[in-house]
Enzyme design. Structure first.
Site, short mmCIF file in Angstrom:
data_model
loop_
_atom_site.label_atom_id
_atom_site.label_comp_id
_atom_site.label_asym_id
_atom_site.label_seq_id
_atom_site.Cartn_x
_atom_site.Cartn_y
_atom_site.Cartn_z
N HIS A 44 51.61 83.89 12.55
CA HIS A 44 50.97 82.75 11.87
C HIS A 44 52.05 82.13 10.97
CE1 HIS A 44 46.80 84.21 12.83
NE2 HIS A 44 47.43 85.37 12.83
N PHE A 45 52.74 81.14 11.50
CA PHE A 45 53.86 80.55 10.73
C PHE A 45 53.40 79.36 9.87
CE2 PHE A 45 57.84 82.18 13.29
CZ PHE A 45 57.58 83.47 12.85
N ASP A 294 51.56 90.11 13.93
CA ASP A 294 50.49 89.42 13.21
C ASP A 294 51.00 88.98 11.83
OD1 ASP A 294 48.10 88.25 12.67
OD2 ASP A 294 46.91 90.09 12.66
O1 DOR Z 1 44.58 89.40 8.61
C1 DOR Z 1 44.57 88.38 9.25
N1 DOR Z 1 45.24 87.28 8.85
N2 DOR Z 1 43.85 88.33 10.37
C2 DOR Z 1 43.63 87.18 11.01
O2 DOR Z 1 42.88 87.17 11.94
C3 DOR Z 1 44.21 85.92 10.54
C4 DOR Z 1 45.39 86.16 9.70
C5 DOR Z 1 45.78 84.93 8.91
O3 DOR Z 1 45.96 83.88 9.53
O4 DOR Z 1 45.92 85.02 7.71
ZN ZN Z 2 46.57 87.03 13.67
#
Ligand code: DOR
Ligand code: ZN
Length: 405
Positions: A44-45, A294
Protein backbone atom coordinates in the site's frame (compact mmCIF):
# COMPACT_ATOMS: atom_id res chain seq x y z
CA UNK A 1 28.44 -3.43 -17.66
CA UNK A 2 28.13 -4.48 -14.01
CA UNK A 3 30.39 -7.36 -12.98
CA UNK A 4 29.94 -9.17 -9.67
CA UNK A 5 32.99 -11.35 -9.12
CA UNK A 6 32.69 -14.74 -7.48
CA UNK A 7 29.16 -14.38 -6.10
CA UNK A 8 27.61 -17.27 -4.23
CA UNK A 9 24.43 -18.60 -5.82
CA UNK A 10 21.64 -20.18 -3.76
CA UNK A 11 22.63 -23.63 -5.08
CA UNK A 12 26.03 -23.28 -3.42
CA UNK A 13 28.09 -22.68 -6.58
CA UNK A 14 30.10 -19.52 -7.24
CA UNK A 15 29.96 -17.49 -10.43
CA UNK A 16 30.95 -14.14 -11.82
CA UNK A 17 27.71 -12.46 -12.87
CA UNK A 18 27.44 -9.68 -15.43
CA UNK A 19 24.51 -7.38 -16.12
CA UNK A 20 24.16 -4.96 -19.04
CA UNK A 21 24.27 -1.41 -17.72
CA UNK A 22 25.14 2.14 -18.70
CA UNK A 23 27.45 2.09 -15.67
CA UNK A 24 30.77 0.24 -15.40
CA UNK A 25 31.56 -1.38 -12.08
CA UNK A 26 33.53 -4.43 -11.04
CA UNK A 27 32.43 -5.57 -7.59
CA UNK A 28 34.01 -8.19 -5.37
CA UNK A 29 30.98 -10.32 -4.49
CA UNK A 30 32.92 -12.99 -2.64
CA UNK A 31 31.00 -12.36 0.60
CA UNK A 32 27.64 -11.99 -1.12
CA UNK A 33 24.82 -14.28 -2.21
CA UNK A 34 23.00 -13.39 -5.44
CA UNK A 35 19.21 -13.64 -5.46
CA UNK A 36 16.74 -12.55 -8.13
CA UNK A 37 15.21 -9.08 -7.54
CA UNK A 38 12.29 -9.81 -5.22
CA UNK A 39 8.61 -9.43 -6.05
CA UNK A 40 6.25 -8.04 -3.39
CA UNK A 41 2.70 -8.88 -4.47
CA UNK A 42 1.05 -6.77 -1.78
CA UNK A 43 1.91 -3.17 -0.87
CA UNK A 44 0.00 0.00 0.00
CA UNK A 45 2.18 2.85 -1.27
CA UNK A 46 -0.64 5.35 -0.54
CA UNK A 47 -0.74 7.39 -3.77
CA UNK A 48 -3.11 9.12 -4.38
CA UNK A 49 -4.57 10.88 -1.41
CA UNK A 50 -2.68 9.41 1.52
CA UNK A 51 0.77 10.77 0.77
CA UNK A 52 1.24 12.00 4.31
CA UNK A 53 1.77 8.29 5.15
CA UNK A 54 3.90 7.28 2.13
CA UNK A 55 4.54 8.09 -1.50
CA UNK A 56 6.39 6.38 -4.32
CA UNK A 57 9.61 8.35 -3.73
CA UNK A 58 10.03 7.11 -0.17
CA UNK A 59 8.41 3.73 -0.83
CA UNK A 60 10.50 2.93 -3.91
CA UNK A 61 13.66 3.55 -1.91
CA UNK A 62 12.27 1.40 0.91
CA UNK A 63 11.51 -1.33 -1.64
CA UNK A 64 15.00 -1.52 -3.10
CA UNK A 65 16.61 -1.22 0.32
CA UNK A 66 14.56 -4.29 1.16
CA UNK A 67 15.73 -6.16 -1.96
CA UNK A 68 12.48 -5.74 -3.91
CA UNK A 69 12.45 -4.62 -7.55
CA UNK A 70 8.78 -5.34 -8.35
CA UNK A 71 5.69 -4.45 -6.31
CA UNK A 72 1.93 -4.81 -6.74
CA UNK A 73 0.05 -1.88 -5.24
CA UNK A 74 -3.40 -2.03 -3.65
CA UNK A 75 -6.39 0.14 -4.62
CA UNK A 76 -7.54 1.45 -1.20
CA UNK A 77 -6.33 4.96 -1.79
CA UNK A 78 -8.29 8.22 -1.88
CA UNK A 79 -10.02 8.01 -4.27
CA UNK A 80 -9.97 4.22 -4.56
CA UNK A 81 -8.74 2.73 -7.86
CA UNK A 82 -12.16 1.65 -9.11
CA UNK A 83 -12.53 3.21 -12.58
CA UNK A 84 -10.40 3.17 -15.71
CA UNK A 85 -9.91 6.91 -15.37
CA UNK A 86 -8.77 6.71 -11.76
CA UNK A 87 -6.39 3.91 -12.72
CA UNK A 88 -4.84 6.09 -15.44
CA UNK A 89 -4.57 9.03 -13.00
CA UNK A 90 -2.86 6.82 -10.46
CA UNK A 91 -0.35 5.53 -13.01
CA UNK A 92 0.55 9.07 -14.05
CA UNK A 93 1.18 10.08 -10.44
CA UNK A 94 3.26 6.99 -9.72
CA UNK A 95 5.36 7.43 -12.85
CA UNK A 96 6.09 11.02 -11.98
CA UNK A 97 7.06 10.15 -8.40
CA UNK A 98 9.32 7.30 -9.57
CA UNK A 99 10.95 9.63 -12.06
CA UNK A 100 11.53 12.16 -9.30
CA UNK A 101 13.10 9.44 -7.15
CA UNK A 102 15.12 8.20 -10.14
CA UNK A 103 14.13 4.60 -9.28
CA UNK A 104 12.60 2.65 -12.20
CA UNK A 105 10.77 0.27 -9.86
CA UNK A 106 8.66 -2.34 -11.67
CA UNK A 107 5.08 -2.17 -10.51
CA UNK A 108 1.62 -3.54 -11.17
CA UNK A 109 -1.69 -2.29 -9.85
CA UNK A 110 -4.68 -4.11 -8.41
CA UNK A 111 -8.08 -2.80 -9.41
CA UNK A 112 -10.56 -2.19 -6.59
CA UNK A 113 -13.89 -4.04 -6.81
CA UNK A 114 -16.77 -1.67 -6.11
CA UNK A 115 -20.46 -2.49 -6.48
CA UNK A 116 -21.22 0.60 -8.51
CA UNK A 117 -18.35 0.14 -10.95
CA UNK A 118 -18.43 -3.45 -12.19
CA UNK A 119 -18.72 -2.21 -15.77
CA UNK A 120 -15.23 -0.67 -15.43
CA UNK A 121 -13.55 -4.04 -14.97
CA UNK A 122 -13.56 -5.04 -18.62
CA UNK A 123 -12.04 -1.66 -19.58
CA UNK A 124 -8.97 -2.25 -17.42
CA UNK A 125 -8.56 -6.01 -17.84
CA UNK A 126 -5.23 -5.72 -19.68
CA UNK A 127 -3.85 -3.01 -17.43
CA UNK A 128 -4.16 -4.58 -13.99
CA UNK A 129 -2.63 -7.54 -12.21
CA UNK A 130 -5.97 -8.58 -10.74
CA UNK A 131 -9.07 -7.45 -8.89
CA UNK A 132 -8.84 -6.76 -5.17
CA UNK A 133 -11.91 -7.63 -3.17
CA UNK A 134 -12.22 -6.48 0.42
CA UNK A 135 -14.71 -9.03 1.79
CA UNK A 136 -14.44 -7.13 5.08
CA UNK A 137 -13.78 -3.47 5.86
CA UNK A 138 -10.22 -2.33 6.39
CA UNK A 139 -8.37 0.92 5.66
CA UNK A 140 -10.55 2.95 3.26
CA UNK A 141 -14.12 2.23 2.26
CA UNK A 142 -13.82 -0.46 -0.39
CA UNK A 143 -15.92 -3.41 0.74
CA UNK A 144 -18.08 -6.07 -0.91
CA UNK A 145 -20.39 -7.31 1.80
CA UNK A 146 -23.15 -9.14 -0.12
CA UNK A 147 -23.12 -12.51 -1.84
CA UNK A 148 -24.75 -11.29 -5.03
CA UNK A 149 -21.90 -8.87 -5.70
CA UNK A 150 -19.31 -11.50 -4.85
CA UNK A 151 -20.87 -13.88 -7.35
CA UNK A 152 -20.86 -11.13 -9.98
CA UNK A 153 -17.17 -10.31 -9.43
CA UNK A 154 -16.01 -13.93 -9.54
CA UNK A 155 -18.04 -14.50 -12.72
CA UNK A 156 -16.74 -11.36 -14.45
CA UNK A 157 -13.15 -12.09 -13.45
CA UNK A 158 -13.34 -15.67 -14.72
CA UNK A 159 -14.79 -14.52 -18.05
CA UNK A 160 -11.94 -12.00 -18.46
CA UNK A 161 -9.27 -14.41 -17.16
CA UNK A 162 -8.47 -12.04 -14.30
CA UNK A 163 -7.22 -13.13 -10.91
CA UNK A 164 -9.23 -12.17 -7.82
CA UNK A 165 -7.23 -11.30 -4.70
CA UNK A 166 -9.30 -11.40 -1.54
CA UNK A 167 -8.98 -9.73 1.81
CA UNK A 168 -10.79 -12.61 3.44
CA UNK A 169 -12.63 -11.35 6.50
CA UNK A 170 -16.42 -11.73 6.53
CA UNK A 171 -18.07 -8.33 6.90
CA UNK A 172 -21.42 -9.58 8.31
CA UNK A 173 -19.75 -11.57 11.06
CA UNK A 174 -17.29 -8.78 11.72
CA UNK A 175 -20.10 -6.27 12.22
CA UNK A 176 -21.93 -8.62 14.58
CA UNK A 177 -18.77 -9.20 16.62
CA UNK A 178 -18.00 -5.48 16.84
CA UNK A 179 -21.38 -5.03 18.54
CA UNK A 180 -20.55 -7.71 21.10
CA UNK A 181 -17.24 -6.10 22.05
CA UNK A 182 -17.87 -2.59 23.31
CA UNK A 183 -16.53 -2.27 26.87
CA UNK A 184 -12.89 -2.00 27.96
CA UNK A 185 -11.45 -2.32 24.49
CA UNK A 186 -7.68 -2.53 24.23
CA UNK A 187 -5.44 -3.01 21.19
CA UNK A 188 -5.41 -6.73 21.97
CA UNK A 189 -9.21 -6.81 21.59
CA UNK A 190 -8.56 -6.53 17.86
CA UNK A 191 -7.58 -10.20 17.64
CA UNK A 192 -10.74 -11.23 19.54
CA UNK A 193 -13.12 -9.15 17.44
CA UNK A 194 -11.61 -10.20 14.12
CA UNK A 195 -11.25 -13.80 15.27
CA UNK A 196 -10.35 -16.90 13.28
CA UNK A 197 -13.99 -17.53 12.44
CA UNK A 198 -14.22 -14.13 10.69
CA UNK A 199 -11.38 -15.15 8.37
CA UNK A 200 -12.50 -18.74 7.93
CA UNK A 201 -16.01 -17.79 6.87
CA UNK A 202 -14.66 -15.53 4.14
CA UNK A 203 -12.07 -18.05 2.91
CA UNK A 204 -14.79 -20.72 2.70
CA UNK A 205 -16.96 -18.38 0.67
CA UNK A 206 -14.16 -17.37 -1.70
CA UNK A 207 -13.16 -20.98 -2.33
CA UNK A 208 -16.80 -21.92 -2.95
CA UNK A 209 -17.02 -19.16 -5.56
CA UNK A 210 -13.87 -20.39 -7.26
CA UNK A 211 -15.37 -23.87 -7.32
CA UNK A 212 -18.44 -22.47 -9.14
CA UNK A 213 -16.78 -20.08 -11.58
CA UNK A 214 -13.22 -21.41 -11.93
CA UNK A 215 -11.83 -17.99 -11.02
CA UNK A 216 -8.11 -17.83 -10.20
CA UNK A 217 -8.12 -16.99 -6.47
CA UNK A 218 -5.32 -15.39 -4.48
CA UNK A 219 -5.91 -15.34 -0.74
CA UNK A 220 -4.07 -12.39 0.77
CA UNK A 221 -2.43 -12.43 4.19
CA UNK A 222 -3.43 -15.92 5.32
CA UNK A 223 -2.97 -15.87 9.08
CA UNK A 224 -4.54 -18.92 10.75
CA UNK A 225 -4.09 -22.68 10.82
CA UNK A 226 -7.82 -23.06 10.11
CA UNK A 227 -7.57 -21.13 6.83
CA UNK A 228 -4.56 -23.22 5.84
CA UNK A 229 -6.61 -26.40 6.20
CA UNK A 230 -9.23 -25.01 3.82
CA UNK A 231 -6.62 -23.84 1.32
CA UNK A 232 -4.84 -27.18 1.47
CA UNK A 233 -8.11 -29.00 0.71
CA UNK A 234 -8.90 -26.62 -2.18
CA UNK A 235 -5.47 -27.24 -3.70
CA UNK A 236 -5.88 -30.98 -3.29
CA UNK A 237 -9.17 -30.66 -5.16
CA UNK A 238 -7.29 -29.05 -8.04
CA UNK A 239 -8.80 -25.57 -7.66
CA UNK A 240 -6.72 -22.57 -8.85
CA UNK A 241 -6.24 -21.27 -5.30
CA UNK A 242 -3.05 -19.54 -4.15
CA UNK A 243 -2.14 -18.29 -0.70
CA UNK A 244 -0.01 -15.47 0.64
CA UNK A 245 1.13 -14.80 4.16
CA UNK A 246 2.89 -11.78 5.63
CA UNK A 247 6.04 -11.17 7.66
CA UNK A 248 3.98 -9.87 10.59
CA UNK A 249 1.86 -13.01 10.75
CA UNK A 250 5.03 -15.11 10.62
CA UNK A 251 7.16 -13.12 13.04
CA UNK A 252 4.68 -11.48 15.47
CA UNK A 253 1.74 -12.78 17.50
CA UNK A 254 -0.80 -11.67 20.10
CA UNK A 255 1.93 -11.56 22.78
CA UNK A 256 3.37 -8.53 20.96
CA UNK A 257 0.44 -6.22 21.77
CA UNK A 258 1.87 -5.56 25.23
CA UNK A 259 5.04 -3.94 23.90
CA UNK A 260 3.80 -2.61 20.55
CA UNK A 261 0.33 -1.26 21.40
CA UNK A 262 -1.32 0.27 18.35
CA UNK A 263 1.66 -0.58 16.13
CA UNK A 264 0.55 -4.22 16.34
CA UNK A 265 -2.94 -3.48 15.02
CA UNK A 266 -3.30 -4.97 11.53
CA UNK A 267 -6.06 -6.56 9.44
CA UNK A 268 -6.31 -9.50 9.63
CA UNK A 269 -5.03 -9.29 13.20
CA UNK A 270 -2.03 -10.93 14.81
CA UNK A 271 -2.73 -14.52 15.80
CA UNK A 272 -1.25 -17.13 18.16
CA UNK A 273 2.10 -18.87 18.26
CA UNK A 274 0.28 -22.02 17.11
CA UNK A 275 -0.90 -20.20 13.99
CA UNK A 276 2.62 -18.96 13.33
CA UNK A 277 3.98 -22.49 13.58
CA UNK A 278 1.28 -23.64 11.13
CA UNK A 279 2.26 -20.86 8.68
CA UNK A 280 5.91 -21.95 8.70
CA UNK A 281 4.86 -25.56 8.18
CA UNK A 282 2.58 -24.51 5.32
CA UNK A 283 5.50 -22.73 3.63
CA UNK A 284 7.56 -25.88 3.80
CA UNK A 285 4.60 -27.97 2.55
CA UNK A 286 3.81 -25.66 -0.38
CA UNK A 287 0.38 -24.61 0.94
CA UNK A 288 1.60 -21.02 1.28
CA UNK A 289 2.79 -19.79 -2.13
CA UNK A 290 3.98 -16.25 -1.50
CA UNK A 291 4.90 -13.64 1.06
CA UNK A 292 3.47 -10.16 0.67
CA UNK A 293 4.87 -7.53 2.99
CA UNK A 294 1.44 -5.87 3.17
CA UNK A 295 3.52 -2.71 3.61
CA UNK A 296 0.78 -0.47 5.00
CA UNK A 297 2.35 2.60 6.61
CA UNK A 298 0.46 4.97 8.89
CA UNK A 299 2.05 7.84 10.78
CA UNK A 300 3.21 7.27 14.32
CA UNK A 301 0.63 9.82 15.51
CA UNK A 302 -2.14 7.87 13.81
CA UNK A 303 -0.91 4.61 15.34
CA UNK A 304 -0.67 6.19 18.82
CA UNK A 305 -4.41 6.76 18.98
CA UNK A 306 -6.61 4.64 21.25
CA UNK A 307 -8.11 1.40 19.98
CA UNK A 308 -11.00 2.25 17.69
CA UNK A 309 -9.27 5.30 16.22
CA UNK A 310 -5.88 3.69 15.56
CA UNK A 311 -5.75 2.58 11.88
CA UNK A 312 -4.73 -0.97 10.95
CA UNK A 313 -1.48 -1.71 9.14
CA UNK A 314 2.28 -1.55 9.53
CA UNK A 315 5.22 -0.92 7.19
CA UNK A 316 7.20 -4.00 6.19
CA UNK A 317 8.96 -3.93 2.87
CA UNK A 318 12.38 -3.02 4.31
CA UNK A 319 12.43 -5.73 6.94
CA UNK A 320 10.81 -8.71 5.18
CA UNK A 321 13.94 -10.13 3.55
CA UNK A 322 16.16 -9.71 6.65
CA UNK A 323 13.45 -11.43 8.74
CA UNK A 324 13.29 -14.31 6.25
CA UNK A 325 17.08 -14.65 6.06
CA UNK A 326 17.21 -14.68 9.86
CA UNK A 327 14.59 -17.46 9.84
CA UNK A 328 16.93 -19.41 7.52
CA UNK A 329 19.70 -19.18 10.14
CA UNK A 330 17.21 -20.45 12.73
CA UNK A 331 16.44 -23.48 10.55
CA UNK A 332 12.81 -22.44 10.00
CA UNK A 333 13.24 -21.86 6.26
CA UNK A 334 15.80 -22.50 3.53
CA UNK A 335 17.11 -20.00 1.02
CA UNK A 336 15.26 -22.01 -1.64
CA UNK A 337 11.98 -21.44 0.27
CA UNK A 338 12.70 -17.71 0.40
CA UNK A 339 13.32 -17.46 -3.34
CA UNK A 340 10.26 -19.56 -4.13
CA UNK A 341 8.03 -17.36 -1.96
CA UNK A 342 9.40 -13.97 -2.92
CA UNK A 343 10.22 -14.52 -6.58
CA UNK A 344 9.50 -17.80 -8.36
CA UNK A 345 5.89 -18.29 -7.24
CA UNK A 346 4.73 -14.68 -7.71
CA UNK A 347 6.39 -14.75 -11.15
CA UNK A 348 4.42 -17.88 -12.08
CA UNK A 349 1.07 -17.10 -10.43
CA UNK A 350 0.87 -13.63 -11.97
CA UNK A 351 2.54 -14.50 -15.32
CA UNK A 352 5.13 -11.75 -15.03
CA UNK A 353 7.62 -11.01 -17.78
CA UNK A 354 11.03 -12.07 -16.45
CA UNK A 355 13.67 -9.44 -15.84
CA UNK A 356 17.34 -9.41 -14.95
CA UNK A 357 17.11 -7.65 -11.60
CA UNK A 358 19.30 -8.97 -8.82
CA UNK A 359 19.78 -8.48 -5.12
CA UNK A 360 23.07 -9.32 -3.43
CA UNK A 361 22.73 -10.14 0.24
CA UNK A 362 25.31 -10.55 2.95
CA UNK A 363 23.71 -13.45 4.79
CA UNK A 364 26.05 -13.05 7.77
CA UNK A 365 25.71 -9.38 8.65
CA UNK A 366 24.02 -9.01 12.03
CA UNK A 367 22.28 -5.68 12.46
CA UNK A 368 19.33 -4.47 14.49
CA UNK A 369 16.40 -2.74 12.80
CA UNK A 370 17.03 0.99 13.22
CA UNK A 371 14.02 3.21 12.60
CA UNK A 372 16.32 6.15 11.82
CA UNK A 373 17.74 4.20 8.87
CA UNK A 374 14.37 3.39 7.33
CA UNK A 375 13.39 4.95 4.02
CA UNK A 376 9.64 4.54 4.54
CA UNK A 377 8.06 7.90 5.18
CA UNK A 378 6.41 6.69 8.41
CA UNK A 379 9.82 5.95 9.96
CA UNK A 380 8.79 3.25 12.40
CA UNK A 381 8.84 -0.52 12.47
CA UNK A 382 7.17 -3.12 14.63
CA UNK A 383 10.54 -4.89 14.43
CA UNK A 384 12.62 -1.94 15.71
CA UNK A 385 15.56 -3.16 17.75
CA UNK A 386 15.28 -6.75 16.51
CA UNK A 387 18.66 -8.21 15.62
CA UNK A 388 18.44 -9.66 12.13
CA UNK A 389 21.11 -11.64 10.32
CA UNK A 390 21.19 -11.14 6.53
CA UNK A 391 20.78 -7.80 4.75
CA UNK A 392 20.77 -6.59 1.13
CA UNK A 393 23.98 -4.84 0.07
CA UNK A 394 23.55 -4.27 -3.69
CA UNK A 395 20.44 -4.16 -5.86
CA UNK A 396 20.46 -4.13 -9.65
CA UNK A 397 17.19 -2.70 -10.96
CA UNK A 398 16.74 -2.32 -14.71
CA UNK A 399 20.54 -2.13 -15.12
CA UNK A 400 20.95 0.53 -12.39
CA UNK A 401 23.14 -0.22 -9.40
CA UNK A 402 22.14 0.66 -5.83
CA UNK A 403 24.49 0.11 -2.92
CA UNK A 404 23.51 0.00 0.76
CA UNK A 405 26.03 -0.26 3.52
O1 DOR B 1 -3.72 -3.82 8.20
C1 DOR B 1 -4.10 -3.49 7.10
N1 DOR B 1 -3.76 -2.31 6.56
N2 DOR B 1 -4.91 -4.31 6.43
C2 DOR B 1 -5.53 -3.92 5.31
O2 DOR B 1 -6.33 -4.66 4.81
C3 DOR B 1 -5.31 -2.59 4.75
C4 DOR B 1 -4.04 -2.02 5.19
C5 DOR B 1 -3.97 -0.53 4.93
O3 DOR B 1 -4.18 -0.13 3.79
O4 DOR B 1 -3.69 0.22 5.85
ZN1 ZN C 1 -3.05 -5.07 2.43
Amino acid sequence: MLTFKNALLPNGTRHTLTVASAEDHIIDANALTALPGLIDPHVHFRTPGLEHKENWCSAALAAIRGGYTTVFDMPNTIPPTMTAELLADKKRLIDSQLQQADIPLHYQLFFGADKNHFSEIHKVKDQVIGIKVFMGCSTGNLVIDDDESLHAIFAIAASLDLLVAVHAEDEQLLKARKQQFTANLTYASHSHIRNTEVAVRAVEKAIALTRIYGTKLYILHTSTAAELALIHAAKQAGLPVFAETTPHHLFLDTDNYAALGGKAVVNPPLRTQTDRDALFAAIRDGVIDTIGSDHAPHTIDEKSQAYGSCPSGMPGIETTLPLLLTACHAGLLTLTDVIRLTHDNPQKIFNLTPHEDLVFVDTHTLRSVDELQLATKCRWSAFAGRELRGWPVYVVLAGKLYHFS
